[in-house]
Design an enzyme around this catalytic site. Structure first.
Site, short mmCIF file in Angstrom:
data_model
loop_
_atom_site.label_atom_id
_atom_site.label_comp_id
_atom_site.label_asym_id
_atom_site.label_seq_id
_atom_site.Cartn_x
_atom_site.Cartn_y
_atom_site.Cartn_z
N LYS A 1 0.86 -1.20 0.00
CA LYS A 1 0.00 0.00 0.00
C LYS A 1 0.88 1.23 0.00
O LYS A 1 1.37 1.68 1.03
CB LYS A 1 -0.92 0.06 1.22
CG LYS A 1 -1.96 1.16 1.06
CD LYS A 1 -2.43 1.77 2.36
CE LYS A 1 -1.58 2.85 2.93
NZ LYS A 1 -1.46 4.10 2.17
N GLU B 1 9.69 1.02 10.88
CA GLU B 1 10.83 1.89 10.63
C GLU B 1 10.29 3.31 10.74
O GLU B 1 9.52 3.74 9.88
CB GLU B 1 11.40 1.57 9.23
CG GLU B 1 12.87 1.88 9.12
CD GLU B 1 13.11 3.29 8.65
OE1 GLU B 1 13.21 4.17 9.54
OE2 GLU B 1 13.18 3.52 7.45
N CYS C 1 14.33 10.02 7.15
CA CYS C 1 14.40 9.62 8.56
C CYS C 1 15.82 9.69 9.12
O CYS C 1 16.01 9.95 10.30
CB CYS C 1 13.81 8.24 8.73
SG CYS C 1 14.55 7.03 7.62
N GLU D 1 10.87 15.34 15.79
CA GLU D 1 11.25 15.23 14.38
C GLU D 1 10.51 16.30 13.58
O GLU D 1 9.28 16.29 13.50
CB GLU D 1 10.89 13.83 13.84
CG GLU D 1 11.41 13.62 12.44
CD GLU D 1 11.08 12.25 11.87
OE1 GLU D 1 9.92 11.83 11.95
OE2 GLU D 1 12.01 11.60 11.35
#
Ligand code: NAD
Length: 487
Positions: free
Chosen positions: A186, A260, A294, A392
């Site tokens: 997906k 992740e 990331c 983040e």
């Protein structure tokens, strides 16, 4: 200059169908995903959005392929031959993959070239593991022996983010296929094209029906997919918030999952660092792809005694990055991928100012009439407790944090809920490795960030669960079965 992408280059299948059960299937509803250009802010075109009924069909196809199809019953060497062939098809389309990446999210040519260059290695690396990985081994027991077998975990849902849609899919798909799993991918609603073009590669090599299914969809249909009890494993890359939810859904039925997630990685500039080497090495990985990766090194830890020198050198390097149209070769930073990313980063710029950090460079949108631009921004005077040092941001924003001695540098590096990446810069490699060993992070490089398909990648703490890459990445798609046999 990269040739601009024209949607007419895509096949009718990629533009208007899903790949389910080895067929290009028309959508069951008229739901659409609009692809908005990060540069013009206009809708470029749209593709079908998978609805829950499409997800159900994809899971049925993957389940049928796992239960009754040939794939899990082939040997790893036989499956590896498909991987090699698929990798060759991907290589033929690398230029197209690069251009759809830029069209969808504004990645610049230099970065997409570097990452795309790695992609064929995933196929060859995992195909090579078919020869070396111990899928079966015998161990002596008092009553005879045990045969320890690694079997495929089953039907896997691969949930992908928008930032690096192809490499993140390939990093999951190659080990899943080698293991003998079947897959429902997906892709994110903002970047549906890469997975569909990859499905064309699978189709071209005759991958058995139902082994790889692609259904681009929004979050709601994604949620329907992960809740399907026929899914044995979910592998997710994206935000910590979504990862936490997916983990909870999987835990409820004890389905396997790997996550992740985000990062807030520290680049530690040591007292003895050679700035002429360290600054050119850290700058491209401090805000790669406008900081929307990331592993970005978004906290720069600098010795108090050399802070002004480091800030001056880093500012000069950041100010030399040309920001603009990502299709132009000399542009080092394009717009952010979407308006919600731009809004999010502007919010963090306000937060940083209010927290008392000082903007050294950047801090605005830049002189652009359109496009989701944010200037590359450096905050100085950041303390570890500030939100801009802890959260983040996922944009081109780096926080400079001063430290007094090495112990304090390590303490600050570890003062984070995340633990994904990191770098240490020092000419003394022993010192660099000693510091690297003490930082609680899944990946850390001395004197320049490295990534390789043969090496596990993943996070400590809230940066995730499980690893991708290396034999460890294959094991994420295997179950272990022990068969006791008499002497
Ligand atoms: P997200 O985590 O919401 O979405 C990532 C993928 O997960 C998309 O395909 C999305 O449709 C899917 N998803 C989300 N919720 C789901 C659910 N409940 N069930 C099934 N699928 C679900 O990320 P986002 O909203 O696109 O970005 C928000 C922030 O996430 C970013 O600003 C950044 O901080 C972080 N992020 C991190 C990475 C990374 O590489 N670790 C990638 C993208 C985003």
């Amino acid at each position: 200059m990269l040739d601009r992408f024209d949607p007419a280059e895509l096949s009718e299948n990629v533009r208007s169908r899903f790949y389910i059960g080895g067929q290009w299937v028309s959508p069951r509803t008229d739901a659409r995903l609009d692809l908005i250009s990060p540069l013009t802010e206009q809708v470029q075109f749209s593709v079908p959005a998978a609805a829950p009924e499409d997800m159900d069909a994809a899971v049925s196809a993957a389940s049928e392929a796992f239960e009754n199809g040939p794939w899990p019953r082939l040997t790893p060497a036989e499956r590896a031959r498909y991987l090699i062939a698929m990798g060759q098809e991907v290589e033929k389309r690398l230029d197209l993959f690069k251009r759809v990446w830029t069209a969808q999210v504004g990645v610049v040519n230099g970065f997409s070239g570097m990452i795309s260059g790695l992609i064929p290695h995933y196929f060859t690396y995992f195909a090579g593991l078919a020869e070396t990985y111990p899928f079966e081994e015998d161990r002596p027991t008092p009553g005879g022996r045990a045969r320890v077998i690694r079997e495929p975990v089953g039907v896997c849902a691969l949930i992908l983010p928008w930032n690096s849609p192809l490499i993140l899919l390939v990093a999951k798909l190659c080990p899943a296929l080698l293991a003998g799993c079947t897959v429902v991918a997906k892709p994110s609603p903002e970047t549906p094209l890469d997975a569909l073009i990859l499905a064309e590669c699978a189709d071209a090599v005759g991958l058995p029906p139902g082994v790889f299914n692609v259904v681009p969809a929004d979050r709601e249909a994604g949620d329907h997919l992960i809740c399907d009890r026929r899914i044995d494993k979910v592998s997710f890359t994206g935000s910590t918030a979504a990862g936490r939810h997916i983990g909870a859904v999987c835990a409820d039925r004890v389905a396997r999952y790997s996550l992740e997630l985000g990062g807030k990685s520290a680049a530690i500039i040591c007292e003895d660092a050679d700035l002429a080497a360290a600054i050119p090495a850290v700058t491209p990985v401090s805000m790669p792809f406008s900081g929307q990766i990331c592993f970005a090194q978004t906290r720069m830890l600098v010795p108090e005694r050399r802070k002004d020198e480091v800030v001056d050198a880093y500012r000069a390097a950041v100010e030399s990055i040309k920001v603009g149209d990502p299709w132009e070769d000399d542009v080092g930073m394009g717009p952010l991928a979407m308006r919600r990313q731009q809004d999010r980063v502007f919010d963090y710029l306000d937060i940083g100012r209010k927290e008392g950090a000082r903007i050294v460079t950047g801090g605005g949108r830049g002189a652009f009439n359109s496009g989701f631009f944010v200037q590359p921004t450096i905050f100085d005077g950041v303390t570890p407790d500030m939100r801009i040092a802890q959260e983040e941001i996922f944009g081109p924003v780096v926080s400079i944090i001063a430290y007094r001695d090495e112990e304090e540098a390590i303490r600050i590096a570890n003062d984070s809920n995340f633990g994904l990446s990191g770098t240490v810069f020092t000419p003394d490699l022993e010192r660099g490795e000693n510091i690297a060993r003490r930082v609680r992070t899944g990946n850390i490089s001395v004197n320049g960030l490295q990534l390789d398909p043969s090496v596990p990648f993943g996070g400590f703490k809230q940066s995730g669960l499980g690893r991708e890459g290396g034999p460890e990445g294959l094991e994420a798609y295997l179950e272990i079965k022990s068969i006791y046999l008499p002497a």
